[in-house]
Design an enzyme around this catalytic site. Structure first.
Site, PDB file in Angstrom:
ATOM      1  N   VAL A 123       0.595  -1.363   0.495  1.00 38.26           N
ATOM      2  CA  VAL A 123       0.200   0.628  -0.146  1.00 38.26           C
ATOM      3  C   VAL A 123       0.868   1.127   0.370  1.00 38.26           C
ATOM      4  CG1 VAL A 123      -1.864   1.133   1.614  1.00 38.26           C
ATOM      5  CG2 VAL A 123      -1.830  -0.951   1.252  1.00 38.26           C
ATOM      6  N   GLU A 170      -7.617   1.929   2.005  1.00 40.16           N
ATOM      7  CA  GLU A 170      -7.220   1.225   0.518  1.00 40.16           C
ATOM      8  C   GLU A 170      -7.670   0.075  -0.070  1.00 40.16           C
ATOM      9  OE1 GLU A 170      -5.270   3.068  -2.348  1.00 40.16           O
ATOM     10  OE2 GLU A 170      -6.200   1.576  -2.437  1.00 40.16           O
ATOM     11  N   GLU A 207      -3.390  -6.706  -4.678  1.00 41.19           N
ATOM     12  CA  GLU A 207      -2.388  -6.701  -4.972  1.00 41.19           C
ATOM     13  C   GLU A 207      -2.302  -7.282  -6.080  1.00 41.19           C
ATOM     14  OE1 GLU A 207       0.017  -9.638  -2.099  1.00 41.19           O
ATOM     15  OE2 GLU A 207      -0.832  -8.065  -0.515  1.00 41.19           O
ATOM     16  N   LYS A 219     -14.508  -0.551   4.623  1.00 38.44           N
ATOM     17  CA  LYS A 219     -13.177  -1.234   4.596  1.00 38.44           C
ATOM     18  C   LYS A 219     -13.507  -3.076   5.063  1.00 38.44           C
ATOM     19  CE  LYS A 219      -9.897  -3.006   3.289  1.00 38.44           C
ATOM     20  NZ  LYS A 219      -8.590  -2.951   1.725  1.00 38.44           N
ATOM     21  N   ASN A 251     -14.303  -6.074   2.422  1.00 40.10           N
ATOM     22  CA  ASN A 251     -13.216  -7.559   2.780  1.00 40.10           C
ATOM     23  C   ASN A 251     -14.492  -8.578   3.418  1.00 40.10           C
ATOM     24  OD1 ASN A 251     -11.237  -6.315   0.950  1.00 40.10           O
ATOM     25  ND2 ASN A 251      -9.749  -6.317   3.227  1.00 40.10           N
ATOM     26  N   LEU A 259     -16.282 -15.002  -8.130  1.00 41.30           N
ATOM     27  CA  LEU A 259     -17.103 -16.142  -8.137  1.00 41.30           C
ATOM     28  C   LEU A 259     -16.718 -17.504  -9.284  1.00 41.30           C
ATOM     29  CD1 LEU A 259     -20.168 -14.730  -9.738  1.00 41.30           C
ATOM     30  CD2 LEU A 259     -20.631 -15.704  -7.144  1.00 41.30           C
ATOM     31  N   CYS A 290      -5.398 -10.162   3.596  1.00 48.96           N
ATOM     32  CA  CYS A 290      -5.975  -8.717   3.849  1.00 48.96           C
ATOM     33  C   CYS A 290      -7.046 -10.085   4.652  1.00 48.96           C
ATOM     34  CB  CYS A 290      -6.580  -8.320   3.176  1.00 48.96           C
ATOM     35  SG  CYS A 290      -5.019  -6.913   2.526  1.00 48.96           S
ATOM     36  N   LYS A 294      -2.915 -16.133  -4.496  1.00 54.36           N
ATOM     37  CA  LYS A 294      -3.846 -15.944  -6.166  1.00 54.36           C
ATOM     38  C   LYS A 294      -2.647 -15.502  -6.497  1.00 54.36           C
ATOM     39  CE  LYS A 294      -4.229 -10.678  -5.617  1.00 54.36           C
ATOM     40  NZ  LYS A 294      -5.314  -9.875  -5.922  1.00 54.36           N
ATOM     41  N   ARG A 340       1.569 -14.821   2.353  1.00 53.78           N
ATOM     42  CA  ARG A 340       1.242 -14.569   3.254  1.00 53.78           C
ATOM     43  C   ARG A 340      -0.212 -14.618   3.389  1.00 53.78           C
ATOM     44  NH1 ARG A 340       1.808  -8.147   4.651  1.00 53.78           N
ATOM     45  NH2 ARG A 340       1.763  -8.225   1.511  1.00 53.78           N
TER      46      ARG A 340
HETATM   47  N1  LIG Z   1      -2.029  -5.797   0.595  1.00 56.32           N
HETATM   48  C1  LIG Z   1      -2.779  -5.001   0.203  1.00 56.32           C
HETATM   49  O1  LIG Z   1      -3.248  -5.398  -1.006  1.00 56.32           O
HETATM   50  C2  LIG Z   1      -3.680  -3.700   0.900  1.00 56.32           C
HETATM   51  C3  LIG Z   1      -4.402  -3.457   0.453  1.00 56.32           C
HETATM   52  C4  LIG Z   1      -5.220  -2.819   1.287  1.00 56.32           C
HETATM   53  C5  LIG Z   1      -5.151  -2.131   2.235  1.00 56.32           C
HETATM   54  N2  LIG Z   1      -4.342  -2.775   3.374  1.00 56.32           N
HETATM   55  C6  LIG Z   1      -3.875  -2.812   4.379  1.00 56.32           C
HETATM   56  O2  LIG Z   1      -2.855  -1.569   4.539  1.00 56.32           O
HETATM   57  C7  LIG Z   1      -1.525  -1.768   5.630  1.00 56.32           C
HETATM   58  C8  LIG Z   1      -0.068  -1.858   4.619  1.00 56.32           C
HETATM   59  O3  LIG Z   1      -0.831  -3.724   4.070  1.00 56.32           O
HETATM   60  P1  LIG Z   1       0.920  -3.507   3.501  1.00 56.32           P
HETATM   61  O4  LIG Z   1       0.520  -4.900   2.902  1.00 56.32           O
HETATM   62  O5  LIG Z   1       1.316  -2.955   2.757  1.00 56.32           O
HETATM   63  O6  LIG Z   1       1.759  -3.926   4.086  1.00 56.32           O
HETATM   64  P2  LIG Z   1       3.527  -4.387   4.166  1.00 56.32           P
HETATM   65  O7  LIG Z   1       4.105  -5.609   4.706  1.00 56.32           O
HETATM   66  O8  LIG Z   1       3.474  -4.800   2.339  1.00 56.32           O
HETATM   67  O9  LIG Z   1       4.254  -3.121   4.292  1.00 56.32           O
HETATM   68  C9  LIG Z   1       4.485  -2.819   5.468  1.00 56.32           C
HETATM   69  C10 LIG Z   1       5.356  -1.899   5.607  1.00 56.32           C
HETATM   70  O10 LIG Z   1       5.789  -1.207   6.694  1.00 56.32           O
HETATM   71  C11 LIG Z   1       7.039  -1.153   7.231  1.00 56.32           C
HETATM   72  N3  LIG Z   1       7.088  -0.887   8.496  1.00 56.32           N
HETATM   73  C12 LIG Z   1       6.969  -1.450   9.743  1.00 56.32           C
HETATM   74  N4  LIG Z   1       6.745  -1.444  11.185  1.00 56.32           N
HETATM   75  C13 LIG Z   1       7.413   0.005  10.800  1.00 56.32           C
HETATM   76  C14 LIG Z   1       7.853   0.793  11.323  1.00 56.32           C
HETATM   77  N5  LIG Z   1       7.870   1.246  12.780  1.00 56.32           N
HETATM   78  N6  LIG Z   1       8.344   2.062  11.083  1.00 56.32           N
HETATM   79  C15 LIG Z   1       7.992   2.890   9.549  1.00 56.32           C
HETATM   80  N7  LIG Z   1       8.201   1.408   7.781  1.00 56.32           N
HETATM   81  C16 LIG Z   1       7.621   0.162   9.070  1.00 56.32           C
HETATM   82  C17 LIG Z   1       7.831  -2.417   6.628  1.00 56.32           C
HETATM   83  O11 LIG Z   1       8.917  -2.793   6.843  1.00 56.32           O
HETATM   84  C18 LIG Z   1       6.734  -3.232   5.622  1.00 56.32           C
HETATM   85  O12 LIG Z   1       7.660  -2.307   4.152  1.00 56.32           O
HETATM   86  C19 LIG Z   1      -2.215  -3.029   6.094  1.00 56.32           C
HETATM   87  O13 LIG Z   1      -2.952  -2.707   7.425  1.00 56.32           O
HETATM   88  C20 LIG Z   1      -3.061  -3.852   5.188  1.00 56.32           C
HETATM   89  O14 LIG Z   1      -4.691  -4.589   6.352  1.00 56.32           O
HETATM   90  C21 LIG Z   1      -3.330  -3.927   2.967  1.00 56.32           C
HETATM   91  O1  LIG Z   2     -13.336 -16.075  -7.463  1.00 51.36           O
HETATM   92  C1  LIG Z   2     -12.952 -15.739  -6.325  1.00 51.36           C
HETATM   93  C2  LIG Z   2     -11.492 -14.311  -5.383  1.00 51.36           C
HETATM   94  C3  LIG Z   2     -10.741 -14.398  -5.889  1.00 51.36           C
HETATM   95  N1  LIG Z   2     -10.467 -15.767  -4.695  1.00 51.36           N
HETATM   96  C4  LIG Z   2      -9.618 -15.502  -3.922  1.00 51.36           C
HETATM   97  O2  LIG Z   2      -9.322 -14.816  -2.125  1.00 51.36           O
HETATM   98  C5  LIG Z   2      -8.560 -14.151  -1.766  1.00 51.36           C
HETATM   99  C6  LIG Z   2      -8.003 -13.101  -2.110  1.00 51.36           C
HETATM  100  O3  LIG Z   2      -8.466 -11.985  -3.157  1.00 51.36           O
HETATM  101  P1  LIG Z   2      -8.168 -10.577  -3.836  1.00 51.36           P
HETATM  102  O4  LIG Z   2      -9.125 -10.124  -3.170  1.00 51.36           O
HETATM  103  O5  LIG Z   2      -7.953 -10.463  -5.645  1.00 51.36           O
HETATM  104  O6  LIG Z   2      -6.353  -9.928  -2.972  1.00 51.36           O
HETATM  105  P2  LIG Z   2      -6.577  -9.242  -2.000  1.00 51.36           P
HETATM  106  O7  LIG Z   2      -5.195  -8.197  -3.156  1.00 51.36           O
HETATM  107  O8  LIG Z   2      -6.081  -9.714  -0.613  1.00 51.36           O
HETATM  108  O9  LIG Z   2      -7.444  -8.006  -2.574  1.00 51.36           O
HETATM  109  C7  LIG Z   2      -8.281  -8.037  -0.870  1.00 51.36           C
HETATM  110  O10 LIG Z   2      -7.683  -7.181   0.015  1.00 51.36           O
HETATM  111  C8  LIG Z   2      -7.260  -6.188  -0.017  1.00 51.36           C
HETATM  112  C9  LIG Z   2      -6.867  -5.764   0.615  1.00 51.36           C
HETATM  113  O11 LIG Z   2      -7.637  -5.098   2.439  1.00 51.36           O
HETATM  114  C10 LIG Z   2      -8.775  -5.182  -0.628  1.00 51.36           C
HETATM  115  O12 LIG Z   2      -7.241  -4.091  -0.868  1.00 51.36           O
HETATM  116  C11 LIG Z   2      -8.726  -6.103  -1.600  1.00 51.36           C
HETATM  117  O13 LIG Z   2      -9.624  -4.525  -1.895  1.00 51.36           O
HETATM  118  C12 LIG Z   2      -9.415  -7.612  -1.542  1.00 51.36           C
HETATM  119  O14 LIG Z   2      -9.458  -7.514  -2.733  1.00 51.36           O
HETATM  120  C13 LIG Z   2      -7.784 -15.290  -2.989  1.00 51.36           C
HETATM  121  O15 LIG Z   2      -6.439 -16.194  -2.200  1.00 51.36           O
HETATM  122  C14 LIG Z   2      -8.171 -15.749  -3.997  1.00 51.36           C
HETATM  123  O16 LIG Z   2      -7.365 -16.829  -4.990  1.00 51.36           O
HETATM  124  C15 LIG Z   2     -11.557 -16.788  -4.903  1.00 51.36           C
HETATM  125  O17 LIG Z   2     -11.171 -17.394  -4.017  1.00 51.36           O
HETATM  126  N2  LIG Z   2     -12.702 -16.787  -5.930  1.00 51.36           N
END
Ligand SMILES: NC(=O)c1ccc[n+]([C@@H]2O[C@H](COP(=O)([O-])OP(=O)(O)OC[C@H]3O[C@@H](n4cnc5c(N)ncnc54)[C@H](O)[C@@H]3O)[C@@H](O)[C@H]2O)c1
Ligand SMILES: O=c1ccn([C@@H]2O[C@H](COP(=O)(O)OP(=O)(O)O[C@H]3O[C@H](CO)[C@@H](O)[C@H](O)[C@H]3O)[C@@H](O)[C@H]2O)c(=O)[nH]1
Length: 438
Positions: free
Chosen positions: A13, A147, A151, A202, A206, A248, A258, A323, A330
């Protein structure tokens, strides 16, 4: 007007937000406490597999709009800070806010008066209200801006979001407008809400996706038992605009960094609020059952019986990521299934196009290779756990020659049964009557 902003956390993010906001014209300083990561980013090297992200990082640095540092005090003069810190699930299922809280305590001593604090991390309901106390400051406007990026699509989702949700108390209306201005170029609909509504949105999104995916996995079981085909059923369902085709697809269970932690946190919040959110609880239970079902299907395919022994059986695994399109392991259902098979005595060799062989999984009896054909050597079965499209175009005839038993357990329904049959493989799919649930 925001001109210079800070981002704390350079993960999926944070790095995406920093690079995209630099691309949109803002000056961005991105702070992360991982020295090696910051060094690599300063050299223009991005280690996560996100299409377009490396180009944006290099462009941001070339235009001197994007800095990376481990020194959080460099944020002293910024107009706004995006908090993109990890908020993992703790051992009790609740959201662990340790990093988020300790970073706010530090920022409280660093930031200039009026700097806008924006929470992009997914945080428990009610967190926004606690931020001033965690900062030790009452003069910094607080805004929730969850957010929704996925991914594998992070840049595309950030630059073209379906919606932007901005939650702020009435007193912080100007700050909320400043946050909205960050996204002006994207043209996305901006929804201004109170902080609690933003936080709930949020988790609600999810959890809804998790329910939808679990619904389909249970449907797959029904289809197997009554002689229907889940892929055809969901295709027909998805053509209804009210249902929509996304989420689906039956599979080995939903995972990633997440959905599992956010369903758990929502359940915790509902419990504390006295709401019995049984739908979410059932989706989580169905997800655990789905992983067990896959393990049973593999056991059946290898031993011919649901309770046969896997001790010493060689199994080839195609796909480890949660996926396709990401190398993120993770909370991957593939890893949980591999662990379960290894615990039952199987010897596994795994391949994933986004996971290098150097990534030891640390699971006894499991090796990772960088060539998909190596997983087939002497294998009693091949198991597809991630829906990488390239698995379809493998040379299945060559794989059939290498395996001990030509059976493939396709738990993402990505392979073509007729092509596999031509190559000499029997395919065990998910959600078709040809292969009843184990
Ligand atoms: N991964 C996603 O698709 C996604 C999407 C939407 C929301 N989120 C949310 O966003 C947040 C971040 O998720 P992410 O997947 O980007 O995490 P991530 O693990 O990929 O990144 C977190 C970063 O923070 C850094 N960090 C850790 N401790 C720190 C500190 N004390 N000071 C500065 N940096 C530090 C880590 O080194 C790492 O680079 C979470 O709350 C998650 O639920 C994630
Ligand atoms: O039809 C489907 C669609 C997805 N999945 C599974 O569901 C999981 C999550 O998939 P996806 O949602 O694409 O992954 P993320 O990148 O973790 O994204 C989710 O989690 C993020 C972190 O909160 C949010 O920001 C996104 O909107 C939300 O889609 C994976 O294991 C997929 O394989 C299925 O099994 N069947």
């Amino acid at each position: 007007m925001v001109s210079h902003l800070g981002v704390v956390g350079a993960g999926y993010v944070g790095l995406t937000s920093a690079a995209c906001l630099a691309h949109l014209g803002f000056r961005v300083t991105c702070v992360d406490n991982d020295v090696a990561k910051v060094d690599r980013l300063c050299a223009g090297e991005v280690t996560i597999a996100e299409p377009g992200l490396a180009d944006l990082v290099v462009a941001g640095r070339t235009r001197s709009r994007l800095d990376f540092t481990t020194d959080i005090t460099t944020l002293a003069g910024v107009d706004l800070v995006l908090l993109c810190l990890p908020t993992p699930m703790g051992p009790d299922g609740a959201c662990n806010l340790d990093v988020f809280e300790s970073t706010l305590a530090i920022l409280g001593g660093v930031l200039r008066p009026g700097c806008v604090i924006v929470t992009k991390s997914t945080v428990p309901l009610g967190t926004a209200g606690r931020v001033p106390r965690l900062l030790g400051r009452a003069d910094l406007p607080v805004v929730s801006n969850p957010e929704f990026l996925r991914e594998g699509h992070a840049v595309e989702d950030f630059l073209h979001p379906d919606r932007v949700v901005i939650g702020a108390d009435a007193a912080y209306r100007d700050a909320a407008e400043e946050v909205a201005a960050l996204y002006a170029e994207t043209g996305a609909p901006v929804l201004h809400t109170d902080p609690a509504t933003a936080e709930v949105t949020k988790y609600a999104s999810n959890a809804f996706l998790a329910i939808k995916a679990s619904y389909v996995n249970v449907l797959a079981e029904l289809c197997e038992r009554v002689g229907a085909d889940v892929t055809e059923v969901t295709h027909a369902m998805g053509l209804d605009d009210r249902i929509a085709p996304d989420f689906l697809t039956a599979g080995p269970g939903w995972g990633g960094s997440c959905l599992p932690k956010d369903t758990s946190a929502l359940l915790r919040a509902a419990e504390e609020a006295g709401v019995d959110f049984a739908l979410v609880r059932d989706a989580v239970k169905a997800n655990a059952r789905q992983q067990a079902t896959v393990v049973r299907k593999v056991r059946c395919a290898v031993t011919g019986s649901a309770d046969g022994s896997l001790v010493g059986a060689r199994i080839g695994i195609l796909g480890l990521a949660f996926k396709a399109g990401t190398g993120d392991l993770r909370d991957s259902p593939a890893i949980a299934i591999v662990e379960a098979l290894a615990r039952q005595g199987a010897i596994l060799t795994a391949y994933d196009p986004a996971v290098g062989a150097a990534v030891g999984l640390g699971i006894h009896g499991v090796g990772v290779v960088s060539d998909p054909y190596l997983v087939a050597e002497d294998a009693a079965a091949l198991v597809v756990l991630t829906e990488w499209p390239e698995f379809r175009t493998l040379d299945w005839t060559a794989l059939a020659r290498a395996v001990r038993h030509p059976v493939v357990v396709d738990m993402r329904n990505v392979l073509d049964a007729a092509e596999l049959a031509t190559a000499g493989f029997r395919r065990v799919g998910l959600g078709t009557s040809a292969e009843p649930m184990a």
